[in-house]
Write a protein that holds these residues in place. Structure first.
Motif, mmCIF file in Angstrom:
data_model
loop_
_atom_site.group_PDB
_atom_site.id
_atom_site.type_symbol
_atom_site.label_atom_id
_atom_site.label_comp_id
_atom_site.label_asym_id
_atom_site.label_seq_id
_atom_site.Cartn_x
_atom_site.Cartn_y
_atom_site.Cartn_z
ATOM 1 N N GLY A 35 0.808 -1.212 0.000
ATOM 2 C CA GLY A 35 0.000 0.000 0.000
ATOM 3 C C GLY A 35 0.841 1.261 0.000
ATOM 4 O O GLY A 35 0.489 2.259 -0.636
ATOM 5 N N ARG A 36 1.989 1.239 0.654
ATOM 6 C CA ARG A 36 2.860 2.410 0.662
ATOM 7 C C ARG A 36 3.573 2.555 -0.682
ATOM 8 O O ARG A 36 3.908 3.659 -1.083
ATOM 9 C CB ARG A 36 3.825 2.358 1.835
ATOM 10 C CG ARG A 36 4.928 1.336 1.681
ATOM 11 C CD ARG A 36 5.705 1.022 2.918
ATOM 12 N NE ARG A 36 6.320 2.149 3.561
ATOM 13 C CZ ARG A 36 6.872 2.105 4.753
ATOM 14 N NH1 ARG A 36 6.858 0.987 5.451
ATOM 15 N NH2 ARG A 36 7.437 3.150 5.286
ATOM 16 N N CYS A 37 3.803 1.476 -1.389
ATOM 17 C CA CYS A 37 4.455 1.508 -2.703
ATOM 18 C C CYS A 37 3.490 2.016 -3.778
ATOM 19 O O CYS A 37 3.896 2.677 -4.733
ATOM 20 C CB CYS A 37 4.935 0.115 -3.093
ATOM 21 S SG CYS A 37 5.919 -0.731 -1.839
ATOM 22 N N ALA A 38 2.216 1.659 -3.603
ATOM 23 C CA ALA A 38 1.193 1.991 -4.593
ATOM 24 C C ALA A 38 1.006 3.496 -4.754
ATOM 25 O O ALA A 38 0.531 3.947 -5.794
ATOM 26 C CB ALA A 38 -0.131 1.333 -4.215
ATOM 27 N N ALA A 39 1.394 4.275 -3.761
ATOM 28 C CA ALA A 39 1.280 5.723 -3.867
ATOM 29 C C ALA A 39 2.053 6.245 -5.083
ATOM 30 O O ALA A 39 1.646 7.232 -5.695
ATOM 31 C CB ALA A 39 1.789 6.396 -2.590
ATOM 32 N N CYS A 40 3.130 5.579 -5.443
ATOM 33 C CA CYS A 40 3.942 5.991 -6.594
ATOM 34 C C CYS A 40 3.877 4.994 -7.745
ATOM 35 O O CYS A 40 3.762 5.389 -8.897
ATOM 36 C CB CYS A 40 5.399 6.162 -6.172
ATOM 37 S SG CYS A 40 5.633 7.428 -4.930
ATOM 38 N N HIS A 41 3.980 3.724 -7.427
ATOM 39 C CA HIS A 41 4.016 2.692 -8.469
ATOM 40 C C HIS A 41 2.624 2.280 -8.919
ATOM 41 O O HIS A 41 2.504 1.511 -9.868
ATOM 42 C CB HIS A 41 4.805 1.474 -7.984
ATOM 43 C CG HIS A 41 6.256 1.760 -7.785
ATOM 44 N ND1 HIS A 41 7.145 1.891 -8.834
ATOM 45 C CD2 HIS A 41 6.971 1.959 -6.657
ATOM 46 C CE1 HIS A 41 8.349 2.146 -8.360
ATOM 47 N NE2 HIS A 41 8.269 2.200 -7.036
ATOM 48 N N THR A 42 1.608 2.751 -8.293
ATOM 49 C CA THR A 42 0.185 2.484 -8.509
ATOM 50 C C THR A 42 -0.198 1.107 -7.985
ATOM 51 O O THR A 42 0.662 0.239 -7.787
ATOM 52 C CB THR A 42 -0.284 2.634 -9.973
ATOM 53 O OG1 THR A 42 0.173 1.529 -10.747
ATOM 54 C CG2 THR A 42 0.156 3.955 -10.574
ATOM 55 N N LYS A 43 -1.476 0.919 -7.771
ATOM 56 C CA LYS A 43 -1.995 -0.342 -7.220
ATOM 57 C C LYS A 43 -1.630 -1.534 -8.102
ATOM 58 O O LYS A 43 -1.345 -2.621 -7.623
ATOM 59 C CB LYS A 43 -3.507 -0.242 -7.056
ATOM 60 C CG LYS A 43 -4.135 -1.450 -6.432
ATOM 61 C CD LYS A 43 -5.619 -1.275 -6.242
ATOM 62 C CE LYS A 43 -6.232 -2.524 -5.640
ATOM 63 N NZ LYS A 43 -7.668 -2.379 -5.428
ATOM 64 N N THR A 44 -1.618 -1.313 -9.415
ATOM 65 C CA THR A 44 -1.317 -2.398 -10.354
ATOM 66 C C THR A 44 0.169 -2.546 -10.645
ATOM 67 O O THR A 44 0.565 -3.468 -11.346
ATOM 68 C CB THR A 44 -2.042 -2.170 -11.694
ATOM 69 O OG1 THR A 44 -1.514 -0.981 -12.298
ATOM 70 C CG2 THR A 44 -3.537 -2.060 -11.504
ATOM 71 N N GLY A 45 0.998 -1.616 -10.153
ATOM 72 C CA GLY A 45 2.425 -1.650 -10.436
ATOM 73 C C GLY A 45 2.786 -1.023 -11.766
ATOM 74 O O GLY A 45 3.922 -1.144 -12.215
ATOM 75 N N ALA A 46 1.846 -0.322 -12.397
ATOM 76 C CA ALA A 46 2.092 0.289 -13.714
ATOM 77 C C ALA A 46 3.046 1.468 -13.645
ATOM 78 O O ALA A 46 3.653 1.843 -14.647
ATOM 79 C CB ALA A 46 0.769 0.731 -14.340
ATOM 80 N N GLY A 47 3.214 2.088 -12.462
ATOM 81 C CA GLY A 47 4.103 3.226 -12.320
ATOM 82 C C GLY A 47 3.543 4.486 -12.947
ATOM 83 O O GLY A 47 2.386 4.535 -13.364
ATOM 84 N N VAL A 48 4.385 5.520 -12.995
ATOM 85 C CA VAL A 48 4.041 6.803 -13.598
ATOM 86 C C VAL A 48 5.122 7.117 -14.624
ATOM 87 O O VAL A 48 6.301 7.237 -14.259
ATOM 88 C CB VAL A 48 3.976 7.925 -12.531
ATOM 89 C CG1 VAL A 48 3.715 9.273 -13.176
ATOM 90 C CG2 VAL A 48 2.910 7.601 -11.485
ATOM 91 N N PRO A 49 4.769 7.202 -15.910
ATOM 92 C CA PRO A 49 5.774 7.403 -16.958
ATOM 93 C C PRO A 49 6.753 8.535 -16.643
ATOM 94 O O PRO A 49 6.359 9.623 -16.240
ATOM 95 C CB PRO A 49 4.935 7.732 -18.194
ATOM 96 C CG PRO A 49 3.631 7.030 -17.942
ATOM 97 C CD PRO A 49 3.409 7.179 -16.447
ATOM 98 N N GLY A 50 8.038 8.221 -16.778
ATOM 99 C CA GLY A 50 9.094 9.194 -16.597
ATOM 100 C C GLY A 50 9.478 9.477 -15.155
ATOM 101 O O GLY A 50 10.510 10.083 -14.901
ATOM 102 N N VAL A 51 8.656 9.048 -14.205
ATOM 103 C CA VAL A 51 8.930 9.366 -12.800
ATOM 104 C C VAL A 51 9.113 8.111 -11.952
ATOM 105 O O VAL A 51 10.138 7.933 -11.308
ATOM 106 C CB VAL A 51 7.804 10.252 -12.203
ATOM 107 C CG1 VAL A 51 8.156 10.679 -10.786
ATOM 108 C CG2 VAL A 51 7.551 11.472 -13.072
ATOM 109 N N PHE A 52 8.092 7.250 -11.915
ATOM 110 C CA PHE A 52 8.133 6.042 -11.097
ATOM 111 C C PHE A 52 7.954 4.830 -12.006
ATOM 112 O O PHE A 52 6.916 4.681 -12.638
ATOM 113 C CB PHE A 52 7.044 6.074 -10.021
ATOM 114 C CG PHE A 52 7.136 7.300 -9.148
ATOM 115 C CD1 PHE A 52 8.223 7.495 -8.320
ATOM 116 C CD2 PHE A 52 6.143 8.259 -9.178
ATOM 117 C CE1 PHE A 52 8.318 8.636 -7.530
ATOM 118 C CE2 PHE A 52 6.222 9.400 -8.402
ATOM 119 C CZ PHE A 52 7.319 9.587 -7.567
#
Length: 157
Positions: A35-52
């Motif tokens: 849950g703490r990882c999902a704040a950046c990597h998203t719930k599905t682990g897709a991440g945020v392009p260019g950042v996470f």
């Protein structure tokens, strides 16, 4: 009665810091810790392009080698800073060290990612608490920047 363990500083895509709290008994529950990882990597682990970065095949490739397993454990325990490439795409986000997590919690969250988030790539071998403890101790002097420099040699794509 068990007290709640604070989980510190999960950076969001907007750059804000979020303080999360989980019950102590949930600390070794990989899904709860994620849950703490999902704040950046998203719930599905897709991440945020260019950042996470996404937590997919790259994770499984790394978890298949000793150098990659060391890197993954150190990313969680020491943090990471500096540019990396995942899937051939650049990422420049910063991940703070999750130093408040004990070794069992680090193993649990890495195992959650390796089995529930990253489902493609080589077969996943679970992390053990003792393995995480040894990797953490061996990387105790590394900075987040040092960990970032390990990415490519650890099998990062």
């Amino acid at each position: 009665m068990k007290r709640a363990a604070p989980l510190f500083l999960a950076a969001t895509a907007a750059g804000a810091l979020v303080g999360l709290t989980l019950p102590v008994h949930a600390a070794a529950d990989g899904a709860a810790v994620y849950g703490r990882c999902a704040a950046c990597h998203t719930k599905t682990g897709a991440g945020v392009p260019g950042v996470f970065p996404p937590l997919g095949e790259d994770f499984r490739v790394m978890a298949a080698s000793d150098a990659g397993r060391r890197y993954l454990a150190l990313v969680v325990t020491r943090g990471i800073s500096g540019p990396i490439k995942v899937g051939g795409k650049p990422y420049a986000g910063v991940m703070p060290a999750q130093a408040t997590l004990d070794d069992a919690s680090v193993a649990a969250v890495l195992n959650h990612v390796g089995t529930e988030i990253a489902k493609t790539g080589p077969a996943f071998k679970p992390f053990a608490e003792a393995e995480v403890a040894a990797l953490r101790a061996g990387g105790a002097r590394l900075s987040a920047q040092d960990v970032g420099k390990l990415h490519a040699s650890a099998g990062g794509q």
